[in-house]
Design a protein around this motif. Structure first.
Motif, PDB file in Angstrom:
ATOM      1  N   VAL A  78      -4.168   2.168   1.189  1.00 26.21           N
ATOM      2  CA  VAL A  78      -3.996   2.707  -0.154  1.00 26.21           C
ATOM      3  C   VAL A  78      -4.683   4.059  -0.208  1.00 26.21           C
ATOM      4  CG1 VAL A  78      -4.545   2.440  -2.604  1.00 26.21           C
ATOM      5  CG2 VAL A  78      -3.855   0.445  -1.242  1.00 26.21           C
ATOM      6  N   THR A  79      -3.928   5.082  -0.577  1.00 27.38           N
ATOM      7  CA  THR A  79      -4.469   6.425  -0.695  1.00 27.38           C
ATOM      8  C   THR A  79      -4.263   6.905  -2.121  1.00 27.38           C
ATOM      9  OG1 THR A  79      -3.898   6.899   1.613  1.00 27.38           O
ATOM     10  CG2 THR A  79      -4.412   8.776   0.195  1.00 27.38           C
ATOM     11  N   VAL A  80      -5.363   7.254  -2.781  1.00 22.30           N
ATOM     12  CA  VAL A  80      -5.292   7.708  -4.169  1.00 22.30           C
ATOM     13  C   VAL A  80      -5.580   9.200  -4.201  1.00 22.30           C
ATOM     14  CG1 VAL A  80      -6.174   7.423  -6.502  1.00 22.30           C
ATOM     15  CG2 VAL A  80      -6.080   5.453  -4.955  1.00 22.30           C
ATOM     16  N   SER A  81      -4.634   9.961  -4.708  1.00 19.28           N
ATOM     17  CA  SER A  81      -4.795  11.408  -4.799  1.00 19.28           C
ATOM     18  C   SER A  81      -5.320  11.788  -6.176  1.00 19.28           C
ATOM     19  CB  SER A  81      -3.466  12.101  -4.548  1.00 19.28           C
ATOM     20  OG  SER A  81      -2.518  11.733  -5.523  1.00 19.28           O
ATOM     21  N   GLY A 137       0.811  -1.208   0.000  1.00 24.48           N
ATOM     22  CA  GLY A 137       0.000   0.000   0.000  1.00 24.48           C
ATOM     23  C   GLY A 137       0.847   1.261   0.000  1.00 24.48           C
ATOM     24  N   GLY A 138       0.194   2.377  -0.229  1.00 24.81           N
ATOM     25  CA  GLY A 138       0.900   3.649  -0.234  1.00 24.81           C
ATOM     26  C   GLY A 138       0.086   4.731  -0.897  1.00 24.81           C
ATOM     27  N   LEU A 139       0.742   5.833  -1.198  1.00 27.69           N
ATOM     28  CA  LEU A 139       0.105   6.969  -1.871  1.00 27.69           C
ATOM     29  C   LEU A 139       0.358   6.858  -3.364  1.00 27.69           C
ATOM     30  CD1 LEU A 139      -1.315   9.733  -1.745  1.00 27.69           C
ATOM     31  CD2 LEU A 139       0.959  10.760  -1.412  1.00 27.69           C
ATOM     32  N   VAL A 140      -0.712   6.958  -4.143  1.00 24.37           N
ATOM     33  CA  VAL A 140      -0.593   6.843  -5.599  1.00 24.37           C
ATOM     34  C   VAL A 140      -1.517   7.853  -6.251  1.00 24.37           C
ATOM     35  CG1 VAL A 140      -2.337   5.009  -5.667  1.00 24.37           C
ATOM     36  CG2 VAL A 140      -0.686   5.225  -7.540  1.00 24.37           C
ATOM     37  N   GLN A 141      -1.112   8.352  -7.386  1.00 23.81           N
ATOM     38  CA  GLN A 141      -1.931   9.329  -8.112  1.00 23.81           C
ATOM     39  C   GLN A 141      -3.046   8.634  -8.874  1.00 23.81           C
ATOM     40  OE1 GLN A 141       0.900  11.465 -10.549  1.00 23.81           O
ATOM     41  NE2 GLN A 141       0.996  13.150  -9.065  1.00 23.81           N
ATOM     42  N   PRO A 189      -9.736   8.013  -6.860  1.00 20.32           N
ATOM     43  CA  PRO A 189      -9.780   8.466  -5.452  1.00 20.32           C
ATOM     44  C   PRO A 189     -10.728   7.633  -4.599  1.00 20.32           C
ATOM     45  CG  PRO A 189      -9.751  10.356  -6.911  1.00 20.32           C
ATOM     46  CD  PRO A 189      -9.884   9.152  -7.799  1.00 20.32           C
ATOM     47  N   GLU A 190     -11.800   7.128  -5.193  1.00 17.71           N
ATOM     48  CA  GLU A 190     -12.754   6.315  -4.426  1.00 17.71           C
ATOM     49  C   GLU A 190     -12.207   4.940  -4.083  1.00 17.71           C
ATOM     50  OE1 GLU A 190     -13.330   7.957  -7.295  1.00 17.71           O
ATOM     51  OE2 GLU A 190     -14.638   6.794  -8.643  1.00 17.71           O
TER      52      GLU A 190
END
Length: 125
Positions: free
Chosen positions: A121-124, A8-12, A87-88
């Protein structure tokens, strides 16, 4: 059975991410495996599952065509390839193991035998 999820992590938005799940134990090959997710303030929901017999895959409608579940029974690994993320899709993702020999009611959280610890998981946008 112990399940260890990672990746997991931050992803665009629009990019890809691959989650991994390492399972312990000798019954892995006889267990259907799945992924669930839980967004803030929401209930845990089904994402994808792969049956232990036949290798059939089942997906939640909102991820169908974007996510792919796969497994390697020789290494006790399960993956969730997430493409074109949105993002959702932001949530904690949980790896899940069904009881040995089970292949039905895969969308239900009550069908799960073991849960992993979750990976965020964070989607920006």
């Amino acid at each position: 059975v112990q399940l260890q999820a990672s990746g997991g992590g931050l992803v665009q938005s629009g990019k890809s991410l691959r989650l991994s799940c390492a399972a312990s134990g000798r019954t892995f090959s006889r267990r259907s495996m799945g992924w669930f997710r839980q967004a803030p303030g929401k209930e845990r929901e089904f994402v994808a599952a792969m049956r232990w017999v036949g290798g059939n895959r089942v997906y939640e409608d909102h991820v169908k065509g974007r996510f792919t579940i796969s497994r390697d029974n020789t290494k006790n690994l399960v993956w969730l390839q997430m493409d074109n993320v949105k993002p959702e899709d932001t949530a904690v993702y949980y790896c899940a193991a069904y009881p040995p020999g089970s292949y039905s009611n895969l969308r239900m959280t009550t069908s799960i035998d073991y849960w992993g610890q979750g990976t965020l998981v964070t989607v920006s946008s």
